[in-house]
Design a protein around this motif. Structure first.
Motif, PDB file in Angstrom:
ATOM      1  N   LEU A  94     -44.201  -1.326 -23.800  1.00  0.00           N
ATOM      2  CA  LEU A  94     -43.640   0.216 -25.057  1.00  0.00           C
ATOM      3  C   LEU A  94     -43.571   1.357 -23.707  1.00  0.00           C
ATOM      4  O   LEU A  94     -43.112   2.283 -24.180  1.00  0.00           O
TER       5      LEU A  94
ATOM      6  N   VAL B 109     -40.852   3.177 -22.728  1.00  0.00           N
ATOM      7  CA  VAL B 109     -40.296   4.519 -23.454  1.00  0.00           C
ATOM      8  C   VAL B 109     -40.341   5.010 -23.402  1.00  0.00           C
ATOM      9  O   VAL B 109     -39.464   5.977 -23.640  1.00  0.00           O
TER      10      VAL B 109
ATOM     11  N   ARG C 199     -33.518   8.005 -28.468  1.00  0.00           N
ATOM     12  CA  ARG C 199     -34.231   7.388 -29.538  1.00  0.00           C
ATOM     13  C   ARG C 199     -33.634   6.577 -30.714  1.00  0.00           C
ATOM     14  O   ARG C 199     -34.072   5.368 -31.247  1.00  0.00           O
TER      15      ARG C 199
ATOM     16  N   LEU D 167     -33.186   3.328 -28.855  1.00  0.00           N
ATOM     17  CA  LEU D 167     -34.722   2.637 -29.338  1.00  0.00           C
ATOM     18  C   LEU D 167     -34.665   2.170 -31.164  1.00  0.00           C
ATOM     19  O   LEU D 167     -34.706   1.051 -31.567  1.00  0.00           O
ATOM     20  N   LEU D 168     -34.248   2.708 -31.832  1.00  0.00           N
ATOM     21  CA  LEU D 168     -34.102   2.667 -33.518  1.00  0.00           C
ATOM     22  C   LEU D 168     -33.187   1.860 -33.337  1.00  0.00           C
ATOM     23  O   LEU D 168     -33.240   0.905 -34.650  1.00  0.00           O
TER      24      LEU D 168
ATOM     25  N   LEU E  32     -38.834   9.523 -36.303  1.00  0.00           N
ATOM     26  CA  LEU E  32     -38.422   9.143 -34.278  1.00  0.00           C
ATOM     27  C   LEU E  32     -37.993  10.016 -33.764  1.00  0.00           C
ATOM     28  O   LEU E  32     -37.831  10.347 -32.849  1.00  0.00           O
TER      29      LEU E  32
ATOM     30  N   GLU F 294     -44.036   6.979 -28.370  1.00  0.00           N
ATOM     31  CA  GLU F 294     -44.449   5.599 -27.810  1.00  0.00           C
ATOM     32  C   GLU F 294     -44.905   4.969 -28.979  1.00  0.00           C
ATOM     33  O   GLU F 294     -45.311   3.759 -29.711  1.00  0.00           O
TER      34      GLU F 294
ATOM     35  N   THR G  80     -42.680   4.964 -32.094  1.00  0.00           N
ATOM     36  CA  THR G  80     -42.513   3.944 -32.013  1.00  0.00           C
ATOM     37  C   THR G  80     -42.899   1.811 -32.587  1.00  0.00           C
ATOM     38  O   THR G  80     -42.368   1.371 -33.144  1.00  0.00           O
TER      39      THR G  80
END
Length: 547
Positions: A6, A9, A45, A48-49, A99, A108, A111
């Motif tokens: 991670l 990220v 972000r 990421l989600l 987030l 990090e 997440t």
């Protein structure tokens, strides 16, 4: 995925998409939407989600759309699209908000927390489709989304500039290949192909003409219609305006939202009396119609009018093919009272009223065999249950000759519909088909019922949460005494109706009022606004009553 993996990220965030603003941003019905210069870290972000969401959904494809829809050009936004092409599941809106707002240093760990909370299997493959509108800030934001997907080892696929509904459609098709082909070309084949098939079976007559003027809002919808136009032949002659050239700005004094709110014709369109005009919004998910009469007065055919036209035509086809299916129409409190009366008393179609927000309408429409939903702003579509599709298909194959004919038309009408989300292009073809089938021009469409005059106002307050509502936002439960005052004011007007609701995005209270004359609607809205100001902590100058 072990914590060490991670670290990328945080690295991506720190080096390329750092959080440079402390402005709190919230995921709402339209996702995140604000000034474009505040969004880059948010979109990263959401990449990421989207990967996490894809893995929670066993690797099914998730969509990311970069758009601020009908907002002006300096704004932008981002929203996630779930596997069936629908809005992001509501329970994930809070996760998205959390987030988006944590510091880079906490990104990090946050997440990692979210991955554990939602029990995502990070070993699964993840697929994310990314689309964007025509804003000059969209490519940079789309790149941030790609980096977010890559940071969690997902697979991004970029669609470039597309309408929001096209991306919704492609996500749905990627996860359900019976719905269509997950490409822009596949969308045209399905939607436009069905339109051409159905129009070949409908003679042009009566007041209907095949010429349609379109205000493209200087956005992506007009550009896509320009592509489609070449394939329509004689079925529909599109005369396109506001396609983004000649210095035209996105949604500025043009487009569906401008036409609906200002009740004015958009700039950049040449008008002839009585000529039908369709106005799209910037990302192609809203549509309203209008025409100017011989005195240059504008007559608006908004989402309520579109909903009643489509429901009426589908009811006609259902009757002709003998299908026993439950059709219903979904509205919000903003729907004009005259439209609700026409639907229930003339069309004999049940109406469900829900809270403002497309996700509420969409879910309510799923309760019917055939659910028609539209907001007055022109955002809506038609949903068909599997039972409805199978019933109509069986009649098309086994019914009497005339029943088969009507069922065949209805099957093409279903094919022409983008069931994933409100779609200006699909809705345009649905409207044009219904008008052609009935031999109606815009004037005849308008004559179905007469709208009650209405007025919308907003009142700035210290805290919008002071206002609470129930009954699909039609009844105010706090502050104490406000609903009683509204009812007293409404009782003084013929055909009076009024409600108030807190804005979803700013500390204002929205006021809506109807009455039998425009003067009365204006006066009632101002009186209700004054009551809100007095009882809900108004800020600034008091609302003024019209003279």
């Amino acid at each position: 995925m072990p914590p060490s993996s991670l670290r990328v990220v945080y690295a991506f965030a720190r080096e390329m998409h750092p959080k440079t603003s402390e402005v709190f941003i919230q995921y709402g019905t339209a996702g995140f939407r604000t000034k474009a210069n505040l969004l880059e870290h948010v979109v990263y972000r959401m990449g990421l989600l989207a990967v996490i969401r894809s893995r929670v959904k066993n690797g099914r494809t998730i969509g990311i759309m970069i758009t601020a829809s009908h907002n002006l050009e300096p704004d932008n936004g981002v929203k996630l699209i779930d596997p069936d092409g629908e809005m992001l599941e509501q329970s994930w809106e809070e996760i998205a908000t959390r987030l988006a707002n944590v510091s880079d240093n906490d990104l990090e760990s946050t997440t990692e927390q979210i991955i554990k909370e939602v029990n995502a299997d990070m070993a699964l493959k993840a697929s994310v489709f990314i689309g964007m509108d025509t804003r000059y800030t969209s490519p940079r934001l789309a790149a941030a989304a790609v980096h977010g997907v890559i940071a969690l080892k997902g697979t991004p696929k970029e669609f470039g500039i597309v309408t929001t509904p096209i991306l919704h459609y492609c996500v749905r098709c990627r996860n359900d290949n019976t719905y269509g082909t997950p490409t822009e070309e596949g969308y045209y084949e399905k939607i436009v192909g069905a339109f051409k098939n159905i129009r070949e079976k409908l003679p042009v007559g009566g007041e209907y003409t095949t010429t349609l003027y379109v205000d493209g809002a200087n956005g992506v919808g007009g550009k896509k219609l320009n592509i489609i136009k070449k394939s329509l032949g004689d079925e529909l002659d599109l005369v396109l305006y506001n396609l983004g050239g000649n210095g035209g700005k996105l949604n500025l004094n043009c487009g569906a939202d401008f036409v609906k709110v200002s009740q004015q014709a958009p700039v950049g369109v040449e008008h002839k009396p009585w000529q039908r005009v369709a106005s799209l919004d910037g990302d192609g998910d809203r549509i309203v119609y209008y025409y100017l009469d011989d005195k240059e007065k504008m007559h608006l055919l908004d989402g309520d009018r579109i909903a009643t036209l489509l429901a009426s035509y589908i009811t006609q086809l259902l009757s002709a093919c003998g299908a026993q299916l439950r059709l219903g129409l979904v509205q919000t409190a903003y729907a004009n009272g005259a439209s609700t009366q026409y639907i229930t008393q003339q069309l004999k179609v049940p109406v469900t009223c829900v809270k403002t927000g497309v996700k509420h309408l969409h879910h309510a429409a799923q309760a019917y065999d055939i659910g028609v939903y539209f907001e007055a702003n022109g955002h809506g579509t038609v949903l068909y249950s599997e039972n409805a599709k199978n019933t109509i298909k069986k009649i098309a194959e086994e019914g009497e000759v005339e029943q088969r004919k009507s069922a065949g038309l209805l099957l093409q009408y279903i094919e022409m519909t983008n069931e994933t989300v409100g779609d200006a292009l699909s809705d345009l073809f649905l409207v044009e088909t219904a008008l052609c089938a009935r031999g109606q021009g815009a004037r005849q469409w308008m004559q179905a019922y007469t709208d009650l005059p209405c007025r919308q106002l907003k009142v700035t307050v210290q805290d919008r949460n002071a206002i609470s509502t129930t009954d699909a936002e039609r009844v105010c439960t706090s502050p104490e005494g406000l609903q009683t005052r509204i009812e007293e004011l409404v009782s003084g007007y013929s055909s009076g109706r009024a409600f108030v609701r807190p804005s979803g995005t700013e500390d204002v209270v929205r006021v809506y009022a109807e009455a039998d004359t425009q003067q009365s609607a204006d006066k009632l809205s101002a009186e209700v606004a004054q009551a809100v100001f007095d009882l809900a902590g108004g800020v600034g100058s008091r609302p003024e009553l019209p003279a």
